[in-house]
Design a protein around this motif. Sequence first.
Motif, short mmCIF file in Angstrom:
data_model
loop_
_atom_site.label_atom_id
_atom_site.label_comp_id
_atom_site.label_asym_id
_atom_site.label_seq_id
_atom_site.Cartn_x
_atom_site.Cartn_y
_atom_site.Cartn_z
N ASP A 144 24.31 -13.11 42.06
CA ASP A 144 25.27 -12.91 43.14
C ASP A 144 26.60 -13.61 42.84
O ASP A 144 27.67 -13.08 43.17
CB ASP A 144 24.69 -13.46 44.46
N ALA A 145 26.54 -14.77 42.23
CA ALA A 145 27.77 -15.49 41.93
C ALA A 145 28.64 -14.72 40.95
O ALA A 145 29.87 -14.87 40.94
CB ALA A 145 27.45 -16.88 41.36
N TYR A 146 28.00 -13.90 40.12
CA TYR A 146 28.76 -13.16 39.09
C TYR A 146 29.24 -11.80 39.57
O TYR A 146 29.90 -11.08 38.82
CB TYR A 146 27.88 -12.96 37.86
N GLN A 147 28.91 -11.42 40.80
CA GLN A 147 29.31 -10.10 41.29
C GLN A 147 30.83 -9.87 41.23
O GLN A 147 31.27 -8.79 40.80
CB GLN A 147 28.77 -9.89 42.71
N PRO A 148 31.68 -10.83 41.65
CA PRO A 148 33.13 -10.59 41.55
C PRO A 148 33.60 -10.36 40.12
O PRO A 148 34.48 -9.52 39.88
CB PRO A 148 33.73 -11.87 42.14
N ALA A 149 33.02 -11.06 39.17
CA ALA A 149 33.42 -10.87 37.77
C ALA A 149 32.97 -9.49 37.28
O ALA A 149 33.71 -8.81 36.56
CB ALA A 149 32.82 -11.96 36.90
N VAL A 154 34.33 -3.61 36.14
CA VAL A 154 34.36 -2.20 36.58
C VAL A 154 35.80 -1.72 36.73
O VAL A 154 36.16 -0.63 36.29
CB VAL A 154 33.58 -2.04 37.90
N ASP A 155 36.64 -2.54 37.35
CA ASP A 155 38.05 -2.18 37.52
C ASP A 155 38.74 -2.07 36.17
O ASP A 155 39.56 -1.17 35.95
CB ASP A 155 38.76 -3.21 38.39
N TRP A 156 38.42 -2.98 35.26
CA TRP A 156 39.03 -2.98 33.93
C TRP A 156 38.66 -1.70 33.16
O TRP A 156 39.47 -1.16 32.40
CB TRP A 156 38.56 -4.22 33.17
N LEU A 157 37.45 -1.20 33.38
CA LEU A 157 36.97 -0.01 32.68
C LEU A 157 37.18 1.27 33.49
O LEU A 157 36.68 2.33 33.10
CB LEU A 157 35.47 -0.16 32.38
N GLY A 163 30.97 7.86 33.62
CA GLY A 163 30.04 8.30 34.64
C GLY A 163 30.02 7.32 35.80
O GLY A 163 30.79 6.35 35.83
N PRO A 164 29.13 7.51 36.78
CA PRO A 164 29.04 6.59 37.93
C PRO A 164 28.83 5.16 37.46
O PRO A 164 27.97 4.89 36.61
CB PRO A 164 27.84 7.12 38.71
N LEU A 165 29.62 4.23 38.02
CA LEU A 165 29.56 2.85 37.56
C LEU A 165 29.84 1.91 38.72
O LEU A 165 30.84 2.06 39.43
CB LEU A 165 30.58 2.63 36.44
N THR A 166 28.96 0.94 38.91
CA THR A 166 29.15 -0.09 39.93
C THR A 166 28.99 -1.46 39.27
O THR A 166 28.56 -1.58 38.12
CB THR A 166 28.13 0.04 41.07
N ALA A 167 29.31 -2.48 40.02
CA ALA A 167 29.19 -3.85 39.50
C ALA A 167 27.75 -4.17 39.11
O ALA A 167 27.51 -4.96 38.19
CB ALA A 167 29.70 -4.85 40.54
N ASP A 168 26.77 -3.57 39.80
CA ASP A 168 25.37 -3.83 39.48
C ASP A 168 24.97 -3.28 38.11
O ASP A 168 23.94 -3.67 37.56
CB ASP A 168 24.46 -3.23 40.55
N LEU A 350 39.31 -13.96 36.47
CA LEU A 350 40.74 -14.19 36.66
C LEU A 350 41.57 -13.40 35.66
O LEU A 350 42.60 -12.81 36.01
CB LEU A 350 41.04 -15.68 36.52
N LEU A 351 41.12 -13.38 34.42
CA LEU A 351 41.87 -12.71 33.37
C LEU A 351 41.93 -11.20 33.59
O LEU A 351 43.01 -10.60 33.56
CB LEU A 351 41.22 -13.02 32.02
N LEU A 352 40.78 -10.58 33.83
CA LEU A 352 40.74 -9.12 33.97
C LEU A 352 41.35 -8.66 35.30
O LEU A 352 41.80 -7.52 35.40
CB LEU A 352 39.31 -8.62 33.85
N SER A 353 41.36 -9.52 36.31
CA SER A 353 41.92 -9.15 37.61
C SER A 353 43.44 -9.29 37.63
O SER A 353 44.10 -8.73 38.53
CB SER A 353 41.32 -10.03 38.72
N ASP A 354 43.99 -10.01 36.71
CA ASP A 354 45.43 -10.23 36.69
C ASP A 354 46.13 -8.98 36.18
O ASP A 354 45.81 -8.47 35.10
CB ASP A 354 45.77 -11.42 35.77
N PRO A 355 47.09 -8.43 36.94
CA PRO A 355 47.76 -7.19 36.50
C PRO A 355 48.50 -7.34 35.18
O PRO A 355 48.76 -6.35 34.49
CB PRO A 355 48.73 -6.89 37.66
#
Length: 467
Positions: A144-149, A154-157, A163-168, A350-355
């Motif tokens: 659960d702690a790693y879900q945001p990462a 997912v956003d980076w890719l 195909g269908p892709l989620t954080a899980d 932090l790295l992948l979320s930074d625009p």
Amino acid sequence: MSTIWPERLPQSKGPKYTLVADTIRKAIENKTLETGARLPPVRELAYRLRITPGTVARAYSLLTDEGLLQAEVGRGTFVAAPKSPILDDVWSRQLHLREDKYNAHVSLFSPRLADVGQVALIRECLMKVAQSDPEMFLNYPTRDAYQPARQAVVDWLSDLPLGPLTADDIVLTHGGQNGLCVVFQTILRGPKPIVLVEDLSYAGFRRAGELMRAEVVGIRMDKWGICPEALDDTLRQTQAQAVCVSPEVQNPTGSHSPLERRKEVVEVARRHDLQIVEDDCYRMGEARASSYRALAPERGWHVSSISKTLTPALRVGFAIAPLERSADLRRSAEYGYFGLAQPIVELTRLLLSDPRARKIAQDARARMGEYVRVTVNALGGFDLVWDAEVPFVWLKLPSGWRSAAFSRAAEREGIQVRSADEFALRDGRAPNAVRIAMNGHVSLERFEEAMLRLRALLDNPPEQISV
């Protein structure tokens, strides 16, 4: 604050939260928003702009991570004070890899990215990690702690046809090679499984397979990658469980597999119940066709990393299972290493979320293209396979040269290249060719000098062919 917002956000192809963040960022830069200015509450701004509160909250969170905003419990969100000049100097100073002017050695073994801003961004993110909740540095990793990462991955890719892709579905690994090993641990069964690879392929496939006690068998290939007919013939004679491919950037030849070839491989794999493991670590540009996971969602495995786009130093990779096998892949990772270190995972988020990260990846790709062009200008008169968005070239040697002899001659000139022998199976035959990787750690001028030294070697083969 009302002076910087229209009645609604302008149309944009990108996510709305980045547009909100960009607007605030620009207002801070041009002093429209001064230090200490209080931003509207999330719901108030969302109502004004006719967007969801979650979109505004994500924009605020992004800018808070960047240090531009400061959230105070019970008071609201404010424009943060600028960093002190001392900290600005320390953390914005980029690492420029210094060249030894008296050392002519140039390694062209593996691609090396130039620093186009990622060092400063990583340092900035590291400082934020250091200021994180102390519990991060004291507890075991949890799913659960790693879900945001994983969501950041997912956003980076998101621009890839996976195909269908989620954080899980995301499993974080210690680089792409570890990703291959985890996939093999999930797929392979029995005391002596069989893994198939192209006749010339990434040596890591073989090493990961052998680590799992597998027999690694080579399959004939052509300029479009693995040959479906040869794959079918081998599968009629063996009980192979997986085939490893790199359809976007074949390593070492730099070629790619068009969509039609991928579909033919999928047809063969389905006929023999074969798992397809796709290594996408070398792709720097846009995907040329749908991934095997998208084409064959029941048997397509995908492995990637940030090593060729941002940095190999963090050893962060991603493994993605077919739709019904995500739990199996997670179990292999959790049983094997519990998970990546929490500070590294937070750094990745932090790295992948930074625009800025996407712009850095684009700049790194463009910079690598400059080295490719220098290579083509120097060696284009020979049989050279190249692509401006691939961080290496494949050079077929002229008559008079064998790959091992040429590699040794190049090393005497202070240049290290990879012989084709390193990509062939132990009992396979390798062509007279070498792979030359781009090295962004040296200047273009010094890199060009190395290419000219290689050209001089190519123009003057030895009188006797050595083995």
